[in-house]
Design a protein around this motif. Structure first.
Motif, PDB file in Angstrom:
ATOM      1  N   LEU A 131     127.872  71.458  -6.290  1.00 18.43           N
ATOM      2  CA  LEU A 131     127.104  72.645  -7.027  1.00 18.43           C
ATOM      3  C   LEU A 131     127.620  74.036  -7.200  1.00 18.43           C
ATOM      4  CD1 LEU A 131     123.645  71.820  -5.241  1.00 18.43           C
ATOM      5  CD2 LEU A 131     124.007  71.318  -7.439  1.00 18.43           C
ATOM      6  N   VAL A 132     128.572  74.195  -6.582  1.00 22.26           N
ATOM      7  CA  VAL A 132     129.243  75.482  -6.477  1.00 22.26           C
ATOM      8  C   VAL A 132     129.922  75.810  -7.905  1.00 22.26           C
ATOM      9  CG1 VAL A 132     131.178  77.172  -5.908  1.00 22.26           C
ATOM     10  CG2 VAL A 132     130.128  75.698  -4.261  1.00 22.26           C
ATOM     11  N   GLY A 133     129.336  76.888  -8.604  1.00 22.81           N
ATOM     12  CA  GLY A 133     129.710  77.266 -10.067  1.00 22.81           C
ATOM     13  C   GLY A 133     128.841  76.769 -10.894  1.00 22.81           C
ATOM     14  N   THR A 134     127.653  75.791 -10.621  1.00 24.25           N
ATOM     15  CA  THR A 134     127.010  75.384 -11.510  1.00 24.25           C
ATOM     16  C   THR A 134     125.387  75.293 -10.824  1.00 24.25           C
ATOM     17  OG1 THR A 134     126.328  73.545 -12.814  1.00 24.25           O
ATOM     18  CG2 THR A 134     127.621  73.022 -10.879  1.00 24.25           C
TER      19      THR A 134
ATOM     20  N   LEU B 117     118.801  73.359  -7.837  1.00 29.29           N
ATOM     21  CA  LEU B 117     119.458  73.585  -6.667  1.00 29.29           C
ATOM     22  C   LEU B 117     120.745  74.341  -6.990  1.00 29.29           C
ATOM     23  CD1 LEU B 117     117.490  71.197  -6.458  1.00 29.29           C
ATOM     24  CD2 LEU B 117     119.273  69.777  -5.176  1.00 29.29           C
ATOM     25  N   THR B 118     121.132  75.326  -6.198  1.00 28.96           N
ATOM     26  CA  THR B 118     122.340  76.129  -6.247  1.00 28.96           C
ATOM     27  C   THR B 118     122.985  75.963  -4.932  1.00 28.96           C
ATOM     28  OG1 THR B 118     121.178  78.336  -5.809  1.00 28.96           O
ATOM     29  CG2 THR B 118     121.312  77.589  -8.069  1.00 28.96           C
ATOM     30  N   LEU B 119     124.390  76.339  -5.053  1.00 20.06           N
ATOM     31  CA  LEU B 119     125.312  76.509  -3.972  1.00 20.06           C
ATOM     32  C   LEU B 119     126.246  77.569  -4.208  1.00 20.06           C
ATOM     33  CD1 LEU B 119     126.087  75.516  -0.766  1.00 20.06           C
ATOM     34  CD2 LEU B 119     127.641  73.968  -1.945  1.00 20.06           C
ATOM     35  N   ASN B 120     126.127  78.479  -3.584  1.00 21.35           N
ATOM     36  CA  ASN B 120     127.362  79.668  -3.454  1.00 21.35           C
ATOM     37  C   ASN B 120     128.673  79.400  -3.118  1.00 21.35           C
ATOM     38  OD1 ASN B 120     125.544  81.660  -4.824  1.00 21.35           O
ATOM     39  ND2 ASN B 120     124.686  82.296  -3.015  1.00 21.35           N
ATOM     40  N   ARG B 121     128.753  79.013  -2.094  1.00 23.54           N
ATOM     41  CA  ARG B 121     129.915  78.701  -1.088  1.00 23.54           C
ATOM     42  C   ARG B 121     129.978  77.268  -0.564  1.00 23.54           C
ATOM     43  NH1 ARG B 121     131.899  83.669   2.710  1.00 23.54           N
ATOM     44  NH2 ARG B 121     133.914  82.429   2.169  1.00 23.54           N
TER      45      ARG B 121
END
Ligand SMILES: [Zn+2]
Length: 247
Positions: free
Chosen positions: A56-59, A68-72
């Protein structure tokens, strides 16, 4: 020389993603964090939950009613604090829902501890992400948890067997030098549920779930522990902001 010294303890809250929910039960848009925790007990490291998938990082991923998101990634965060993932000997997965285990492949040297009921769910319906497959296929060690468990025998890291949200749900009590905390997993989804011991709408067993919330509240009183709700944005500030650790 005293025979034993108290172990050096530390607790880091890791960012393991967010659910951006369009309208949570009529309350409008809610940003729900996903929390993972790294616990240091002397030279041993324990990871509680592994969050949303690294991809999910970057998208982002759109699902019905939420994004749903993930920064790192966890690997990235461990790198920042100089902890080699290979040193993490124990992975505790609080329950079988995807937002709690999708980066588990990061800690490939760990034994997996998971509630017996949730392990049974995984065995009947393997998870969407394959990160846990080596444990589920018998290539890495797995221990099914069926009761509270003191991980190091000194009471400082205790798994709390708290079924209700899922059949084998786990929470955790961590006793640091400066404070004690109970990390909820999904015992509840937000702090408002604590005062009234109200299970979440998606608990599989609401009667047992309510009893376990009440039991955790009693443990918190006895241990003078602060309850930290992993999915409640308001609770993130109860621990030092990463990369700082609670000690
Ligand atoms: Zn969750």
């Amino acid at each position: 020389m005293p025979r034993s010294r108290a172990p050096e303890m530390a607790l880091w809250r890791l960012d393991c993603g967010h659910f951006d929910i369009d309208d949570l039960e009529g309350r409008g848009r809610v940003l729900m964090p996903v929390s993972c925790y790294l616990i240091r007990h002397g030279s041993d490291y324990v990871l509680l939950d592994t969050g949303l998938k690294a991809g999910l990082v970057g998208t982002s991923e759109r699902q019905t009613g939420q994004t749903l998101t993930l920064n790192r990634t966890i690997a990235d965060q461990l790198g920042q604090i100089g902890v080699d993932p290979a040193r993490i000997g124990t992975l505790v997965v609080s329950h079988f829902h995807g937002d709690h285990h999708e980066q588990s492949g990061t800690v490939s040297n760990a034994r997996l501890l998971i509630g017996a009921g949730d392990l049974a769910v995984f065995r009947s319906a393997p998870p969407r992400e394959r990160e846990l497959n080596p444990w589920l296929n018998g290539k890495r060690p797995v221990e099914a948890v069926t009761a509270d468990r003191d991980l190091f025998g000194d009471g400082r890291v205790r798994i709390l067997f708290t079924p209700g949200h899922t059949p084998g749900h786990l929470a955790m009590l961590v006793k640091l030098d400066g404070l004690s905390v109970i990390l909820t997993g999904d015992l509840v989804h937000n702090r408002d549920q604590l005062a009234s011991a109200t299970p979440s709408g998606n608990h599989t067993d609401k009667v047992r779930g309510k009893a376990e919330i009440e039991r955790v509240l009693a443990i918190a009183r006895t241990e003078k522990a602060e309850i930290i709700v992993g999915h409640d944005q308001r609770d993130i500030a109860r621990l030092p902001a990463f990369p700082a650790a609670a000690e």
